[in-house]
Scaffold this active site. Structure first.
Site, PDB file in Angstrom:
ATOM      1  NE  ARG A  94      -1.559  -1.750   3.515  1.00 52.71           N
ATOM      2  CZ  ARG A  94      -1.814  -2.232   4.713  1.00 52.71           C
ATOM      3  NH1 ARG A  94      -3.044  -2.245   5.154  1.00 52.71           N
ATOM      4  NH2 ARG A  94      -0.840  -2.685   5.475  1.00 52.71           N
ATOM      5  CB  SER A 132      -7.779  -6.297   8.510  1.00 51.53           C
ATOM      6  OG  SER A 132      -7.725  -6.799   7.203  1.00 51.53           O
TER       7      SER A 132
END
Ligand code: PNS
Length: 163
Positions: A94, A132
């Site tokens: 990311r 998450s």
């Protein structure tokens, strides 16, 4: 047969994970989403619940001929990849902050099994901050997470919190 293993905790699956799978389907003949079953961690969802959720999210998804498989695994990732005759480990990156952790894992896995390559794909910018862990934290504290996780996952998180 180009079979990649996409390993992770997936507790829960985010739209960032989905984005990585979508980007990979043209690159591999089969992608196995390997859900880590780590009894030492205290996940929100059991490995079975996570696998079921991921299966449901991908129902009706056009994988353009790439076979998608979802299953849980335990132990060393490279042993699992070998047992499934995988040729590559698929991971998403990311931001720069992911790089060091991913590099260490990829090099360790290469040392353990030199013939297994790790393939990194860049997640879409809009998911560059989505994890998450953050999603769980925000949701648990009453924040909005729509657009960051599939609707079905949000529903399951709500059920879990209310149970
Ligand atoms: O989604 P995550 O939690 O960042 O995924 C991490 C995962 C599952 C890829 C990593 O923890 C892993 O591979 N675990 C299995 C045990 C193992 O092989 N450890 C050595 C990796 S160098």
């Amino acid at each position: 047969m180009r079979r990649a293993i996409f390993p992770g905790s997936f507790d829960p699956l985010t739209n960032g994970h989905l984005d990585i799978v979508e980007r990979s389907i043209d690159l591999f003949d089969e992608i196995i989403i390997g859900v880590l079953n780590n009894p030492d961690k205290h996940p929100m969802f059991s490995p079975e619940e996570r696998c079921e959720m991921i299966d449901e999210v991908f129902e009706g998804f056009d994988s353009k001929g790439c076979k998608l498989v979802v299953e849980s695994f335990q132990g060393l990732l490279v042993d699992y990849v070998k047992s499934r005759n995988g040729t590559a480990i698929l991971r998403g990156i990311r931001a720069v902050s992911d790089y060091e952790y991913e590099l260490r894992m990829a090099l360790m896995n290469r040392r353990l099994e030199p013939e297994i390559e790790t393939v990194f794909l860049m997640a879409a910018e809009e998911y560059s901050y989505v994890s998450s862990r953050l999603v769980k934290q925000v949701f648990t504290l009453g924040g909005r997470v729509e657009g960051l996780i599939p609707d079905l996952v949000e529903e399951k998180m709500r059920e879990k919190l209310n149970s």
